[in-house]
Design a protein around this motif. Structure first.
Motif, PDB file in Angstrom:
ATOM      1  N   PRO A 114     -28.871  51.639  74.666  1.00  0.00           N
ATOM      2  CA  PRO A 114     -27.894  51.542  75.522  1.00  0.00           C
ATOM      3  C   PRO A 114     -26.568  51.276  74.460  1.00  0.00           C
ATOM      4  O   PRO A 114     -26.576  50.620  73.571  1.00  0.00           O
ATOM      5  CB  PRO A 114     -28.042  50.385  76.304  1.00  0.00           C
ATOM      6  N   HIS A 115     -25.635  51.708  74.769  1.00  0.00           N
ATOM      7  CA  HIS A 115     -24.328  51.432  74.140  1.00  0.00           C
ATOM      8  C   HIS A 115     -23.040  51.071  75.369  1.00  0.00           C
ATOM      9  O   HIS A 115     -21.973  50.671  74.552  1.00  0.00           O
ATOM     10  CB  HIS A 115     -23.654  52.735  73.438  1.00  0.00           C
ATOM     11  N   THR A 116     -23.388  50.804  76.486  1.00  0.00           N
ATOM     12  CA  THR A 116     -22.537  50.287  77.475  1.00  0.00           C
ATOM     13  C   THR A 116     -23.319  49.300  78.218  1.00  0.00           C
ATOM     14  O   THR A 116     -24.562  49.144  78.176  1.00  0.00           O
ATOM     15  CB  THR A 116     -22.045  51.444  78.262  1.00  0.00           C
ATOM     16  N   GLY A 117     -22.851  48.581  79.187  1.00  0.00           N
ATOM     17  CA  GLY A 117     -23.262  47.419  79.704  1.00  0.00           C
ATOM     18  C   GLY A 117     -24.055  47.741  80.982  1.00  0.00           C
ATOM     19  O   GLY A 117     -23.711  47.695  82.199  1.00  0.00           O
ATOM     20  N   ILE A 118     -25.364  48.581  80.768  1.00  0.00           N
ATOM     21  CA  ILE A 118     -26.140  48.826  81.822  1.00  0.00           C
ATOM     22  C   ILE A 118     -26.601  47.558  82.465  1.00  0.00           C
ATOM     23  O   ILE A 118     -26.371  46.335  82.201  1.00  0.00           O
ATOM     24  CB  ILE A 118     -27.581  49.401  81.046  1.00  0.00           C
ATOM     25  N   LEU A 119     -27.003  47.732  83.772  1.00  0.00           N
ATOM     26  CA  LEU A 119     -27.324  46.847  84.604  1.00  0.00           C
ATOM     27  C   LEU A 119     -26.300  45.756  85.462  1.00  0.00           C
ATOM     28  O   LEU A 119     -26.661  44.985  86.220  1.00  0.00           O
ATOM     29  CB  LEU A 119     -28.482  45.875  83.876  1.00  0.00           C
ATOM     30  N   SER A 120     -24.993  45.996  84.997  1.00  0.00           N
ATOM     31  CA  SER A 120     -24.136  45.477  85.652  1.00  0.00           C
ATOM     32  C   SER A 120     -22.993  46.269  86.187  1.00  0.00           C
ATOM     33  O   SER A 120     -22.854  47.367  85.934  1.00  0.00           O
ATOM     34  CB  SER A 120     -23.272  44.503  84.257  1.00  0.00           C
ATOM     35  N   ARG A 121     -22.286  45.845  87.340  1.00  0.00           N
ATOM     36  CA  ARG A 121     -21.518  46.736  88.084  1.00  0.00           C
ATOM     37  C   ARG A 121     -20.092  46.238  87.474  1.00  0.00           C
ATOM     38  O   ARG A 121     -19.074  46.977  87.819  1.00  0.00           O
ATOM     39  CB  ARG A 121     -21.649  46.452  89.468  1.00  0.00           C
ATOM     40  N   ALA A 149     -19.223  45.492  84.383  1.00  0.00           N
ATOM     41  CA  ALA A 149     -19.180  45.725  83.122  1.00  0.00           C
ATOM     42  C   ALA A 149     -20.088  47.001  82.536  1.00  0.00           C
ATOM     43  O   ALA A 149     -20.225  47.214  81.476  1.00  0.00           O
ATOM     44  CB  ALA A 149     -19.576  44.413  82.094  1.00  0.00           C
ATOM     45  N   ALA A 150     -20.111  47.639  83.653  1.00  0.00           N
ATOM     46  CA  ALA A 150     -20.861  49.098  83.281  1.00  0.00           C
ATOM     47  C   ALA A 150     -20.382  49.874  82.205  1.00  0.00           C
ATOM     48  O   ALA A 150     -20.948  50.600  81.437  1.00  0.00           O
ATOM     49  CB  ALA A 150     -21.128  49.843  84.684  1.00  0.00           C
ATOM     50  N   ASP A 151     -18.931  49.799  82.260  1.00  0.00           N
ATOM     51  CA  ASP A 151     -18.177  50.813  81.193  1.00  0.00           C
ATOM     52  C   ASP A 151     -17.722  49.832  79.806  1.00  0.00           C
ATOM     53  O   ASP A 151     -16.880  50.344  79.279  1.00  0.00           O
ATOM     54  CB  ASP A 151     -16.904  51.358  82.046  1.00  0.00           C
ATOM     55  N   HIS A 152     -18.247  48.765  79.879  1.00  0.00           N
ATOM     56  CA  HIS A 152     -17.786  47.831  78.916  1.00  0.00           C
ATOM     57  C   HIS A 152     -18.612  48.294  77.460  1.00  0.00           C
ATOM     58  O   HIS A 152     -19.821  48.637  77.772  1.00  0.00           O
ATOM     59  CB  HIS A 152     -17.997  46.512  78.756  1.00  0.00           C
ATOM     60  N   LYS A 153     -18.191  48.260  76.412  1.00  0.00           N
ATOM     61  CA  LYS A 153     -18.924  48.570  75.007  1.00  0.00           C
ATOM     62  C   LYS A 153     -20.067  47.726  74.940  1.00  0.00           C
ATOM     63  O   LYS A 153     -19.556  46.287  75.004  1.00  0.00           O
ATOM     64  CB  LYS A 153     -18.194  48.834  73.966  1.00  0.00           C
ATOM     65  N   TRP A 154     -21.456  48.012  74.587  1.00  0.00           N
ATOM     66  CA  TRP A 154     -22.289  46.820  74.646  1.00  0.00           C
ATOM     67  C   TRP A 154     -23.322  47.229  73.627  1.00  0.00           C
ATOM     68  O   TRP A 154     -23.789  48.474  73.617  1.00  0.00           O
ATOM     69  CB  TRP A 154     -22.750  46.310  75.797  1.00  0.00           C
ATOM     70  N   SER A 155     -24.076  46.557  72.667  1.00  0.00           N
ATOM     71  CA  SER A 155     -25.061  46.899  71.790  1.00  0.00           C
ATOM     72  C   SER A 155     -26.466  46.023  72.198  1.00  0.00           C
ATOM     73  O   SER A 155     -26.142  44.799  72.016  1.00  0.00           O
ATOM     74  CB  SER A 155     -24.715  46.973  70.385  1.00  0.00           C
ATOM     75  N   ALA A 156     -27.415  46.752  72.446  1.00  0.00           N
ATOM     76  CA  ALA A 156     -28.649  45.565  72.546  1.00  0.00           C
ATOM     77  C   ALA A 156     -29.201  45.395  70.929  1.00  0.00           C
ATOM     78  O   ALA A 156     -30.347  45.894  70.737  1.00  0.00           O
ATOM     79  CB  ALA A 156     -29.621  46.493  73.316  1.00  0.00           C
ATOM     80  N   TYR A 157     -28.459  44.346  70.422  1.00  0.00           N
ATOM     81  CA  TYR A 157     -28.777  44.198  69.133  1.00  0.00           C
ATOM     82  C   TYR A 157     -30.079  43.299  68.943  1.00  0.00           C
ATOM     83  O   TYR A 157     -30.624  43.145  67.716  1.00  0.00           O
ATOM     84  CB  TYR A 157     -27.650  43.200  68.530  1.00  0.00           C
ATOM     85  N   SER A 158     -30.727  42.990  70.000  1.00  0.00           N
ATOM     86  CA  SER A 158     -32.070  42.554  69.725  1.00  0.00           C
ATOM     87  C   SER A 158     -33.361  43.610  70.124  1.00  0.00           C
ATOM     88  O   SER A 158     -34.229  43.094  70.883  1.00  0.00           O
ATOM     89  CB  SER A 158     -32.236  40.984  70.744  1.00  0.00           C
ATOM     90  N   TRP A 159     -32.948  44.856  70.066  1.00  0.00           N
ATOM     91  CA  TRP A 159     -33.844  45.709  70.771  1.00  0.00           C
ATOM     92  C   TRP A 159     -35.296  45.598  70.343  1.00  0.00           C
ATOM     93  O   TRP A 159     -36.110  46.038  70.885  1.00  0.00           O
ATOM     94  CB  TRP A 159     -33.262  47.069  70.495  1.00  0.00           C
ATOM     95  N   GLY A 160     -35.380  45.457  69.058  1.00  0.00           N
ATOM     96  CA  GLY A 160     -36.859  45.062  68.556  1.00  0.00           C
ATOM     97  C   GLY A 160     -37.581  44.231  69.552  1.00  0.00           C
ATOM     98  O   GLY A 160     -38.849  44.350  69.685  1.00  0.00           O
ATOM     99  N   TYR A 161     -36.896  43.191  69.545  1.00  0.00           N
ATOM    100  CA  TYR A 161     -37.599  42.034  70.363  1.00  0.00           C
ATOM    101  C   TYR A 161     -38.002  42.384  71.819  1.00  0.00           C
ATOM    102  O   TYR A 161     -38.901  42.268  72.434  1.00  0.00           O
ATOM    103  CB  TYR A 161     -36.875  40.651  70.517  1.00  0.00           C
ATOM    104  N   GLU A 162     -36.799  43.273  72.231  1.00  0.00           N
ATOM    105  CA  GLU A 162     -37.160  43.454  73.603  1.00  0.00           C
ATOM    106  C   GLU A 162     -38.038  44.573  74.002  1.00  0.00           C
ATOM    107  O   GLU A 162     -38.655  44.640  75.050  1.00  0.00           O
ATOM    108  CB  GLU A 162     -35.541  44.002  74.278  1.00  0.00           C
TER     109      GLU A 162
END
Length: 509
Positions: free
Chosen positions: A77-84, A86-99
């Motif tokens: 993901p590169h945007t705020g998935i799961l949120s209404r 901040a859906a279009d806000h830039k976001w990085s799942a920086y702990s993706w390996g853990y997740e």
């Protein structure tokens, strides 16, 4: 007539000395040490079972949902998935390996998988602490005590999140650095770039480890410069590692952090976190140490002992001194970073290698395998008594999160959009995914402006009437103790349709 025979009485100090003389050889027996290590790890694992932090963590649920999303979409993901909001806000799942790992544990083992994953992370940190102090000191019982103190001071004040990877990997990095410093062998540090490649894809606090490597380079260069111009203090130890190759290792480590789905964008996240302000008043674990528990004083003891150990040496190691100053500034600012101080302090204390005759033999791979087997069997036997099973975990989750309220919403098909409590946002992304949340634990995706808006609204202040996300909500799910819950009961625009011991549900009139 014979003379009376003189009798000698054993004094208390003599009895104590005799007891210690008998105890010390026993303490050096191999089976005693292996039993003690097993017992320590069993206690850590049993505490994890009992506390069940793995399933009461407010953030574990959105981590799980993000891991599921990555697996389902085969993308990041590169945007705020799961949120209404901040859906279009830039976001990085920086702990993706853990997740992704968390997602797989849940897919394979269900709720038990979540609890098992958190327990394994907890044991990983404990064993990494032991391994670090054991390699640096060479003395089993010193390592055992340091590990126990560190576990007590921070391990159970934190939830088993991606930061546990950071704690374990910092143990590895400090072991390599201090061994290289001691021997002058720069080749030990060639492991750092692959370590940082892994670390940067597990947790954003790889930056702490990179700062430690940067400090090593800076102190090395500073000492060489002062030595060249004739101003080097005599009480400092001389740098042992070649500056050129050390700079190359540091540069390669930094470049390794760019290898991943987010590349240099991770540094944008770090910069955004450094500018955040409101989260430090919203989130308790980001506030300074309160010194209301014994754990904080043990942390202070570790820090003080580490400074003493650094100063006790014949010549002061500038890197270790700078390390302790840096970690103290960071850790005493926010209690969540206590691990950073405790790990560094344990390393500095342990870095007084014993003489060859006094060193205890390291555990062989076969011995460690035996320890792990004993720990696994012991925890398997202890799990039922601690309700570490599906029923126990389900009961814990139901008591912590609005499970019954969500079930009511599902049964009655209450229309949205949803307005939710901050603490429960992560859980709702997983348990009620058809209603995108307005806020959850990913404070970086919302930013200070939205965080402040939702924080004020949840407290029930007058500004709640100007919250656009509340004004367009058809469904409001809150904790009973939220200020907004009391306010909405008096607001004619909302009607309460459900309430239990922890949650309350409102719908718009």
């Amino acid at each position: 007539m014979s003379e009376p025979t003189a009798t000698t009485e054993t004094t208390e100090p003599q009895r104590r000395s005799s007891f210690l003389d008998e105890l010390l050889p026993l303490a050096r027996l191999r089976w005693v040490q292996l039993a003690a290590l097993s017992a320590l790890l069993v206690v850590v694992g049993a505490a994890a079972f009992q506390l069940k932090f793995s399933v009461i963590d407010l953030d574990v649920w959105w981590h799980l949902k993000v891991g599921d999303w990555i697996i389902q979409h085969s993308a990041f993901p590169h945007t705020g998935i799961l949120s209404r909001s901040a859906a279009d806000h830039k976001w990085s799942a920086y702990s993706w390996g853990y997740e992704v790992l968390l997602s797989r544990f849940y897919a394979w083992f269900g709720l038990i998988g979540i609890g098992l994953y958190g327990t394994l992370l907890t044991l990983m940190v404990a064993f990494s602490l032991y391994r670090m102090t054991r390699r640096l000191s060479g003395i089993f019982w010193a390592s055992w005590v340091l590990t126990a103190l560190c576990c007590y001071s921070f391990l159970f004040l934190m939830m088993p999140r991606p930061v546990f990877f950071s704690a374990a990997l910092l143990c590895v990095v400090l072991t390599l650095i201090l061994q290289a410093q001691r021997s002058g062998d720069i080749r030990k540090l060639y492991w750092l770039p692959p370590i940082f490649l892994l670390w940067a894809n597990l947790h954003i606090q790889f930056i702490y480890g990179l700062a430690v490597v940067g400090l090593l380079l800076v102190t090395n260069l500073a000492q060489r410069v002062t030595a060249r111009i004739g101003t080097a203090p005599g009480y400092l130890s001389e740098p042992q590692l070649p500056a050129g190759r050390l700079a190359a290792v540091a540069g390669a480590s930094a470049l390794a952090t760019l290898i991943g789905p987010y590349s240099y964008h991770l540094y944008e996240v770090i910069f955004a976190y450094s500018r955040s302000q409101i989260i430090y008043s919203m989130i308790k674990e980001l506030q300074p140490l309160s010194f209301r528990g014994y754990e904080n004083f043990v942390e202070l003891l570790l820090a003080g002992t580490a400074f003493l150990a650094v100063g006790w040496a014949k010549k002061v190691d500038l890197f270790k001194l700078g390390l302790m100053v840096m970690v103290s500034v960071v850790a005493f600012r926010t209690m969540r970073d206590s691990w950073f101080l405790c790990v560094a302090a344990a390393a500095c204390i342990a870095d007084f290698p014993a003489e060859a005759a006094e060193r205890d033999r390291r555990e062989s791979p076969l011995e460690l395998a035996g320890v792990f087997a004993v720990v696994a069997v012991a925890l398997l036997l202890l799990a039922p008594g601690m309700e570490f099973n599906i029923r126990g975990l389900d009961r814990t989750i139901t008591g912590m999160f609005p499970v019954n309220a969500v079930n009511f919403i599902h049964q009655n098909r209450v229309p949205g959009p949803l307005y939710n409590d901050f603490d429960w946002g992560g859980f709702l992304t997983w348990y009620m995914p058809e209603y995108p949340v307005v806020i959850d634990g990913r404070t970086d995706v919302y930013g200070d402006q939205l965080d402040q808006l939702f924080f004020d609204t949840q407290n029930g202040g007058p500004s709640y009437k100007q919250d656009p996300y509340l004004n367009d909500a058809g469904l409001v799910l809150l904790h009973r103790t939220d200020g907004l819950a009391a306010t909405l009961q008096l607001d004619p625009h909302f009607r309460k349709v459900y309430e239990d011991q922890i949650a309350v549900v409102f719908v718009r009139q």
